[in-house]
Design an enzyme around this catalytic site. Structure first.
Site, PDB file in Angstrom:
ATOM      1  N   TYR A   1       0.858  -1.082   0.110  1.00  0.00           N
ATOM      2  CA  TYR A   1      -0.189  -0.036  -0.066  1.00  0.00           C
ATOM      3  C   TYR A   1       0.966   1.127  -0.135  1.00  0.00           C
ATOM      4  O   TYR A   1       2.230   1.042  -0.014  1.00  0.00           O
ATOM      5  CB  TYR A   1      -0.705  -0.277   1.245  1.00  0.00           C
ATOM      6  CG  TYR A   1      -0.309   0.294   2.369  1.00  0.00           C
ATOM      7  CD1 TYR A   1       0.705  -0.484   3.008  1.00  0.00           C
ATOM      8  CD2 TYR A   1      -0.421   1.483   3.141  1.00  0.00           C
ATOM      9  CE1 TYR A   1       1.141  -0.210   4.273  1.00  0.00           C
ATOM     10  CE2 TYR A   1      -0.029   1.821   4.389  1.00  0.00           C
ATOM     11  CZ  TYR A   1       0.902   0.974   5.040  1.00  0.00           C
ATOM     12  OH  TYR A   1       1.554   1.245   6.171  1.00  0.00           O
TER      13      TYR A   1
ATOM     14  N   ARG B   1       8.310   4.100  -4.779  1.00  0.00           N
ATOM     15  CA  ARG B   1       8.424   3.116  -3.338  1.00  0.00           C
ATOM     16  C   ARG B   1       7.271   1.831  -3.892  1.00  0.00           C
ATOM     17  O   ARG B   1       7.537   0.784  -3.668  1.00  0.00           O
ATOM     18  CB  ARG B   1       8.239   3.889  -2.046  1.00  0.00           C
ATOM     19  CG  ARG B   1       8.193   2.606  -1.032  1.00  0.00           C
ATOM     20  CD  ARG B   1       8.200   3.500   0.186  1.00  0.00           C
ATOM     21  NE  ARG B   1       6.864   3.912   0.672  1.00  0.00           N
ATOM     22  CZ  ARG B   1       6.885   4.652   1.688  1.00  0.00           C
ATOM     23  NH1 ARG B   1       7.693   5.077   2.700  1.00  0.00           N
ATOM     24  NH2 ARG B   1       5.363   5.333   1.730  1.00  0.00           N
TER      25      ARG B   1
ATOM     26  N   ARG C   1      -7.578 -21.212  -1.851  1.00  0.00           N
ATOM     27  CA  ARG C   1      -6.695 -20.763  -1.273  1.00  0.00           C
ATOM     28  C   ARG C   1      -5.300 -21.576  -1.301  1.00  0.00           C
ATOM     29  O   ARG C   1      -5.484 -22.741  -1.173  1.00  0.00           O
ATOM     30  CB  ARG C   1      -6.980 -20.723   0.398  1.00  0.00           C
ATOM     31  CG  ARG C   1      -6.203 -20.449   1.337  1.00  0.00           C
ATOM     32  CD  ARG C   1      -6.660 -20.184   2.604  1.00  0.00           C
ATOM     33  NE  ARG C   1      -5.799 -19.767   3.838  1.00  0.00           N
ATOM     34  CZ  ARG C   1      -4.810 -20.595   4.257  1.00  0.00           C
ATOM     35  NH1 ARG C   1      -4.843 -22.135   3.856  1.00  0.00           N
ATOM     36  NH2 ARG C   1      -3.873 -20.175   5.356  1.00  0.00           N
TER      37      ARG C   1
ATOM     38  N   LYS D   1       6.614  -2.065   1.905  1.00  0.00           N
ATOM     39  CA  LYS D   1       5.398  -1.634   2.595  1.00  0.00           C
ATOM     40  C   LYS D   1       4.085  -2.308   2.422  1.00  0.00           C
ATOM     41  O   LYS D   1       3.111  -2.223   1.515  1.00  0.00           O
ATOM     42  CB  LYS D   1       4.960  -0.088   2.082  1.00  0.00           C
ATOM     43  CG  LYS D   1       4.009   0.832   2.654  1.00  0.00           C
ATOM     44  CD  LYS D   1       4.238   2.204   2.515  1.00  0.00           C
ATOM     45  CE  LYS D   1       3.177   2.954   3.095  1.00  0.00           C
ATOM     46  NZ  LYS D   1       3.208   3.209   4.426  1.00  0.00           N
TER      47      LYS D   1
ATOM     48  N   GLU E   1      11.915   2.089  14.398  1.00  0.00           N
ATOM     49  CA  GLU E   1      11.258   3.200  14.002  1.00  0.00           C
ATOM     50  C   GLU E   1       9.936   3.186  14.708  1.00  0.00           C
ATOM     51  O   GLU E   1       9.623   2.249  15.763  1.00  0.00           O
ATOM     52  CB  GLU E   1      10.952   3.160  12.603  1.00  0.00           C
ATOM     53  CG  GLU E   1      10.252   1.646  12.043  1.00  0.00           C
ATOM     54  CD  GLU E   1      10.244   1.450  10.654  1.00  0.00           C
ATOM     55  OE1 GLU E   1       9.989   2.355   9.947  1.00  0.00           O
ATOM     56  OE2 GLU E   1       9.888   0.283  10.294  1.00  0.00           O
TER      57      GLU E   1
HETATM   58  N1  PLP Z   1       7.726   3.779   8.955  1.00  0.00           N
HETATM   59  C1  PLP Z   1       6.623   2.831   9.142  1.00  0.00           C
HETATM   60  C2  PLP Z   1       6.555   1.565   9.787  1.00  0.00           C
HETATM   61  C3  PLP Z   1       5.659   3.338   8.459  1.00  0.00           C
HETATM   62  O1  PLP Z   1       4.324   2.512   8.363  1.00  0.00           O
HETATM   63  C4  PLP Z   1       5.365   4.528   7.720  1.00  0.00           C
HETATM   64  C5  PLP Z   1       4.305   4.973   7.286  1.00  0.00           C
HETATM   65  O2  PLP Z   1       3.020   4.410   6.962  1.00  0.00           O
HETATM   66  C6  PLP Z   1       6.679   5.190   7.979  1.00  0.00           C
HETATM   67  C7  PLP Z   1       7.880   4.843   8.494  1.00  0.00           C
HETATM   68  C8  PLP Z   1       6.754   6.809   7.128  1.00  0.00           C
HETATM   69  O3  PLP Z   1       6.866   6.608   5.921  1.00  0.00           O
HETATM   70  P1  PLP Z   1       6.145   7.759   4.902  1.00  0.00           P
HETATM   71  O4  PLP Z   1       6.974   8.912   5.192  1.00  0.00           O
HETATM   72  O5  PLP Z   1       6.495   7.379   3.471  1.00  0.00           O
HETATM   73  O6  PLP Z   1       4.773   7.910   5.202  1.00  0.00           O
END
Ligand code: PLP
Length: 287
Positions: free
Chosen positions: A33, A52, A101, A151, A183
């Site tokens: 996403y 990305r 599945r 992501k 993070e």
């Molecule tokens: N780290 C994680 C785990 C995230 O889920 C997100 C955004 O959803 C970010 C960092 C920040 O990414 P962005 O600046 O591209 O929104």
């Protein structure tokens, strides 16, 4: 007004939108996403998010169903149809719905990716009360999988992390691996000590934030010092300032970690300045 969403080529009222129960996004979190912010009806950093998205899809061997301009058209059309001035466009691409599945990836010739986009409006996006006060974070173990650079829609642990934070009276959680902060649950994490901005370097351990890239560029252009390296929980607690970045929160000051106030317990001057610069520059470059 009924929200109009996009599903596999069609713009539909949200009540009429349907995805198969056999979709691998639903059954296996087999999808990726992006979230692109909208300010003044325009998209912030669209190209960063598109690039990305391509990378995430590539890493998972899912064919990108649209080129850059087609993605841009859908984003703009949804923003227009829903009259979004401040808010975001969410997009999700899954490996599709093969019928049965199965752990084995389906043949891409017969199973096409599912594409869903929708908008969310947020009047308090820029003038956020939280940004004025700053947020409190707690630290938790980072128990996510090893490819956090992709992501994906596997957001259960980040969601649990936010709930753990709320239960402790905080706003969010910072995740910790081998004593160092990776993070935030949905954002990148930074500390500032003696005027130096410190954030973890890019690797498979963290998401390569689009806002992170922009903020670090703006910080360097403004002659601020930036160090991309691991930092420990102890270092974070004794920092002068801290903040997080994400597409939907921009630069958000952090004022307490695990109950310990940073500095005066109010948003620090560098984080506050970076938020202003980010908003100003992003608005100028929005498309
Ligand atoms: N780290 C994680 C785990 C995230 O889920 C997100 C955004 O959803 C970010 C960092 C920040 O990414 P962005 O600046 O591209 O929104």
């Amino acid at each position: 007004m009924t929200r109009i969403v996009y599903v596999n080529g069609d713009y539909l009222p949200e009540t009429e939108a349907k995805v198969s129960i056999f979709d691998r996004g639903f059954l296996m979190a087999d999808g990726v996403y992006e979230v692109t912010t909208v300010i003044d009806g325009k998209l912030i950093d669209f190209d960063g998010h598109f690039t990305r998205l391509e990378r995430s899809l590539n890493e998972l061997d899912i064919a990108n169903p649209m080129d850059r301009d087609a993605w841009l058209d859908v984003h703009r059309e949804l923003v227009a149809q829903n009259g979004i001035e401040l808010g975001m466009v969410y997009l999700q691409v899954t490996r599709g719905a093969p019928g049965d599945r199965d752990f084995i990836f389906p043949d891409p010739e017969t199973t096409t990716p599912t594409v869903v986009l929708f908008t969310q409006s947020n009047a308090a996006l820029v003038e956020s009360p939280k940004a004025k006060k700053g947020i409190k974070v707690v630290t938790i173990d980072d128990l996510r999988w090893g490819r956090r650079d992709i992501k994906t829609v596997q957001l259960l642990y980040p969601s649990m992390g936010k709930m753990m934070a709320l239960k402790q009276g905080a706003d969010d959680a910072w995740m910790v691996q081998d004593g160092a902060i990776t993070e935030g649950t949905s954002n990148n994490a930074y500390i500032i000590k003696d005027g130096k901005i410190v954030t973890r370097a890019l690797s498979n351990d963290i998401l390569h934030g689009i806002t992170r890239a922009a903020v670090l560029r703006f910080a360097r252009e403004a002659q601020m010092q930036v160090e991309e390296r691991n930092f420990t929980v102890e270092e974070a607690k004794s920092a002068d300032e801290a903040f997080v970045t994400s597409a939907s929160t921009f630069v958000m000051p952090v004022v307490a970690i695990d109950g310990a106030d940073l500095g005066s317990g109010t948003p620090g001057p560098l984080a506050t300045r970076l938020r202003e610069i980010y908003l100003e520059e992003s608005r100028k470059a929005a498309i």
